[in-house]
Write an enzyme that holds these catalytic residues in place. Structure first.
Site, PDB file in Angstrom:
ATOM      1  N   ARG A 123      21.990  -3.114  58.925  1.00  0.00           N
ATOM      2  CA  ARG A 123      21.284  -3.947  59.912  1.00  0.00           C
ATOM      3  C   ARG A 123      20.999  -3.221  61.221  1.00  0.00           C
ATOM      4  O   ARG A 123      19.890  -3.307  61.748  1.00  0.00           O
ATOM      5  CB  ARG A 123      22.102  -5.207  60.222  1.00  0.00           C
ATOM      6  CG  ARG A 123      22.268  -6.121  59.021  1.00  0.00           C
ATOM      7  CD  ARG A 123      22.893  -7.419  59.463  1.00  0.00           C
ATOM      8  NE  ARG A 123      23.139  -8.333  58.352  1.00  0.00           N
ATOM      9  CZ  ARG A 123      23.556  -9.579  58.501  1.00  0.00           C
ATOM     10  NH1 ARG A 123      23.768 -10.055  59.708  1.00  0.00           N
ATOM     11  NH2 ARG A 123      23.759 -10.357  57.456  1.00  0.00           N
ATOM     12  N   ASP A 196      22.858  -9.339  64.806  1.00  0.00           N
ATOM     13  CA  ASP A 196      22.249  -8.092  64.337  1.00  0.00           C
ATOM     14  C   ASP A 196      21.139  -8.313  63.310  1.00  0.00           C
ATOM     15  O   ASP A 196      20.578  -7.361  62.776  1.00  0.00           O
ATOM     16  CB  ASP A 196      23.327  -7.133  63.794  1.00  0.00           C
ATOM     17  CG  ASP A 196      24.142  -7.766  62.689  1.00  0.00           C
ATOM     18  OD1 ASP A 196      23.791  -8.864  62.238  1.00  0.00           O
ATOM     19  OD2 ASP A 196      25.156  -7.160  62.280  1.00  0.00           O
ATOM     20  N   ASP A 197      20.809  -9.593  63.035  1.00  0.00           N
ATOM     21  CA  ASP A 197      19.630  -9.869  62.197  1.00  0.00           C
ATOM     22  C   ASP A 197      18.540 -10.557  63.021  1.00  0.00           C
ATOM     23  O   ASP A 197      17.741 -11.315  62.493  1.00  0.00           O
ATOM     24  CB  ASP A 197      20.010 -10.661  60.930  1.00  0.00           C
ATOM     25  CG  ASP A 197      20.863 -11.884  61.227  1.00  0.00           C
ATOM     26  OD1 ASP A 197      21.073 -12.198  62.417  1.00  0.00           O
ATOM     27  OD2 ASP A 197      21.319 -12.521  60.258  1.00  0.00           O
ATOM     28  N   ASP A 285      29.587 -19.874  69.371  1.00  0.00           N
ATOM     29  CA  ASP A 285      28.390 -20.447  70.007  1.00  0.00           C
ATOM     30  C   ASP A 285      28.620 -21.903  70.424  1.00  0.00           C
ATOM     31  O   ASP A 285      28.117 -22.348  71.465  1.00  0.00           O
ATOM     32  CB  ASP A 285      27.130 -20.285  69.140  1.00  0.00           C
ATOM     33  CG  ASP A 285      27.323 -20.719  67.696  1.00  0.00           C
ATOM     34  OD1 ASP A 285      28.429 -21.158  67.337  1.00  0.00           O
ATOM     35  OD2 ASP A 285      26.352 -20.603  66.920  1.00  0.00           O
ATOM     36  N   HIS A 309      17.693 -17.639  60.830  1.00  0.00           N
ATOM     37  CA  HIS A 309      17.287 -17.843  59.434  1.00  0.00           C
ATOM     38  C   HIS A 309      17.809 -19.161  58.883  1.00  0.00           C
ATOM     39  O   HIS A 309      17.723 -19.421  57.697  1.00  0.00           O
ATOM     40  CB  HIS A 309      17.691 -16.643  58.566  1.00  0.00           C
ATOM     41  CG  HIS A 309      19.149 -16.303  58.644  1.00  0.00           C
ATOM     42  ND1 HIS A 309      20.109 -17.026  57.996  1.00  0.00           N
ATOM     43  CD2 HIS A 309      19.801 -15.327  59.326  1.00  0.00           C
ATOM     44  CE1 HIS A 309      21.299 -16.509  58.251  1.00  0.00           C
ATOM     45  NE2 HIS A 309      21.141 -15.469  59.076  1.00  0.00           N
TER      46      HIS A 309
HETATM   47  N1  UDP Z   1      29.542 -10.781  61.848  1.00  0.00           N
HETATM   48  C1  UDP Z   1      30.708 -10.301  62.428  1.00  0.00           C
HETATM   49  N2  UDP Z   1      31.809 -10.142  61.650  1.00  0.00           N
HETATM   50  C2  UDP Z   1      31.782 -10.458  60.324  1.00  0.00           C
HETATM   51  C3  UDP Z   1      30.594 -10.942  59.746  1.00  0.00           C
HETATM   52  C4  UDP Z   1      29.495 -11.112  60.545  1.00  0.00           C
HETATM   53  O1  UDP Z   1      30.727  -9.994  63.616  1.00  0.00           O
HETATM   54  O2  UDP Z   1      32.814 -10.288  59.670  1.00  0.00           O
HETATM   55  C5  UDP Z   1      28.371 -10.938  62.698  1.00  0.00           C
HETATM   56  C6  UDP Z   1      27.118 -10.331  62.103  1.00  0.00           C
HETATM   57  O3  UDP Z   1      27.042  -8.962  62.398  1.00  0.00           O
HETATM   58  C7  UDP Z   1      26.042 -11.168  62.734  1.00  0.00           C
HETATM   59  C8  UDP Z   1      26.706 -12.518  62.913  1.00  0.00           C
HETATM   60  O4  UDP Z   1      28.105 -12.289  62.859  1.00  0.00           O
HETATM   61  O5  UDP Z   1      25.668 -10.657  64.002  1.00  0.00           O
HETATM   62  C9  UDP Z   1      26.311 -13.521  61.856  1.00  0.00           C
HETATM   63  O6  UDP Z   1      26.590 -12.986  60.597  1.00  0.00           O
HETATM   64  P1  UDP Z   1      25.647 -13.203  59.338  1.00  0.00           P
HETATM   65  O7  UDP Z   1      24.215 -12.993  59.727  1.00  0.00           O
HETATM   66  O8  UDP Z   1      26.161 -12.336  58.231  1.00  0.00           O
HETATM   67  O9  UDP Z   1      25.937 -14.707  58.957  1.00  0.00           O
HETATM   68  P2  UDP Z   1      25.180 -16.057  59.305  1.00  0.00           P
HETATM   69  O10 UDP Z   1      26.184 -16.848  60.080  1.00  0.00           O
HETATM   70  O11 UDP Z   1      23.957 -15.749  60.098  1.00  0.00           O
HETATM   71  O12 UDP Z   1      24.853 -16.634  57.979  1.00  0.00           O
HETATM   72 MN    MN Z   2      22.598 -14.175  60.150  1.00  0.00          MN
END
Ligand code: UDP
Ligand code: MN
Length: 374
Positions: A123, A196-197, A285, A309
């Site tokens: 990423r 980071d996405d 958050d 997303h």
């Molecule tokens: N992240 C983190 N530690 C983890 C997994 C994810 O800091 O063990 C961070 C990741 O880099 C991203 C955010 O948490 O910035 C959200 O993770 P992800 O996009 O995988 O999951 P989402 O919650 O969006 O489905």
């Molecule tokens: Mn994400």
């Protein structure tokens, strides 16, 4: 004659004594009433003509004094309806006359990117190739593990938080806590957090923040729910009462003015953020939203210009994509969830669409195909 003179003196003396006693009794009731609590009170908005990004004026989603919360829904629309939000945004992203006079520079914005060791390659590389390359000085990458290769990349600000690499509430709150402290230290005017996405469209971020003052209380972001969250109040009381508040979803990014960030300090600085999050038992958050909306009584300004997303990104009209502030990519109902932008790279070459967006914004980038260059 002598006696009556003494009598008059006595009466005068007693009268002045009574007058003084009356004054002493009256003084406390002439004082202004004392504050019931030491908690910071909400400030009236300095800019009455402020629009939220649905085009609703001023009052935003104020938490009303009676504990009910009014959300500035667009007429007939829900916050999670991207089409509706965009219609509002397209018309009101720059409400006329709302720009503040002192111009904001990109260097005034502190952009925190949350990441983890396992995503450095998959990423972060994409981000450092795209938008981060245009904002190296003010972007700070908060991670949880050493990475010599990443460190060697010229000009990236990498902060190893030493927080756990687990995807737990504690680990994520630990990172947010470090992000907050580093921002306070930085002296910058705005704190923006992204994942980071996320792709950050820097000129649009600058334009959006320029319409506010960093000295005001500003909390900008996109809720992932269409209603406020409810939590047991364990900071101000014993948890027997609940509190409702809005929060901006971290996956879409959010921004906080320095003025407001400073007020968050008792619950956010030097590890206090972790304690606060533990008390209400909610993710990072949500805890930010709790501190700002529930404790400081500052309403979230809802914006449709930030995207995670969690929403269907395909529904963003192609013509509006480059007008947004943040974009994202990921899975959505088991399908690839990316913005519909074409013409530069194929889906196979650019599955997140971030490279395509970047080349449309900065066509002179050396790795962009010749046809997009001027
Ligand atoms: N992240 C983190 N530690 C983890 C997994 C994810 O800091 O063990 C961070 C990741 O880099 C991203 C955010 O948490 O910035 C959200 O993770 P992800 O996009 O995988 O999951 P989402 O919650 O969006 O489905
Ligand atoms: Mn994400």
């Amino acid at each position: 004659m002598h006696l009556s003179h003494v009598g008059t003196n006595k009466i005068c003396f007693l009268l002045s004594l009574a007058f003084c006693a009356l004054l002493v009794l009256l003084i406390p009731s002439l004082q202004p009433p004392q504050r019931q609590t030491d908690l910071p009170q909400p400030r009236p908005r300095a800019k009455p003509a402020r629009h939220d990004l649905y085009g609703n004026p001023g009052q935003g989603s104020h938490g009303a004094k009676d504990g009910s919360f009014i959300h500035p829904l667009p007429p007939g629309g829900r916050p999670q309806d991207p089409q509706r939000m965009l219609e509002g945004d397209a018309a009101h992203a720059n409400p006329p006359g709302s720009r503040s006079k002192d111009s904001l520079d990109l260097r005034d914005i502190f952009i925190a990117v949350k990441t983890t060791r396992k995503y450095h390659r998959s990423r972060l590389q994409l981000l450092s190739q795209t938008w981060v390359s245009k904002a190296k000085e003010q972007t700070f990458i908060f991670t949880d593990g050493e990475d010599k290769e990443l460190k060697q990349k010229a000009g990236l600000n990498i902060i190893n938080t030493n927080c756990s690499a687990a995807h737990t509430r504690q680990a994520l709150c630990c990172k947010m806590s470090v992000e907050y402290d580093k921002f306070i230290e930085s002296q910058k005017k705005w704190f923006c957090h992204v994942d980071d996405d996320n792709y950050v469209i820097l000129p649009n971020l600058l334009e959006l923040l320029s319409s506010y003052s960093h000295t005001q209380d500003v909390y900008l972001g996109r809720p992932s729910l269409d209603h406020p969250i409810e939590a047991a109040e364990r900071v101000k009381s014993d948890g027997s009462v609940s509190v409702k508040f809005w929060f901006a979803t971290g996956g879409a990014g959010f921004c906080i003015s320095r003025g407001l960030a400073l007020k968050m300090s008792p619950w956010a600085s030097l590890g206090n953020f972790i304690t606060t999050a533990e008390k209400i038992r909610l993710p990072d958050d949500c805890t930010v939203g709790y501190i700002i909306e529930a404790l400081l009584e500052v309403p979230l300004t809802h914006t449709g210009l930030f995207h995670s997303h969690l929403e269907n990104l395909q529904r963003l009209p192609t013509d509006n994509i480059l007008k947004q502030v943040t974009l994202s990519y990921g899975g959505f109902e088991n399908r690839r969830n990316v913005v519909s932008v074409g013409g530069v790279f194929s889906l196979a070459e650019d599955p997140s669409r971030f490279k395509t967006v970047h080349c449309l914004l900065y066509p002179d980038t050396e790795w962009c195909p010749r046809k997009t260059r001027h």
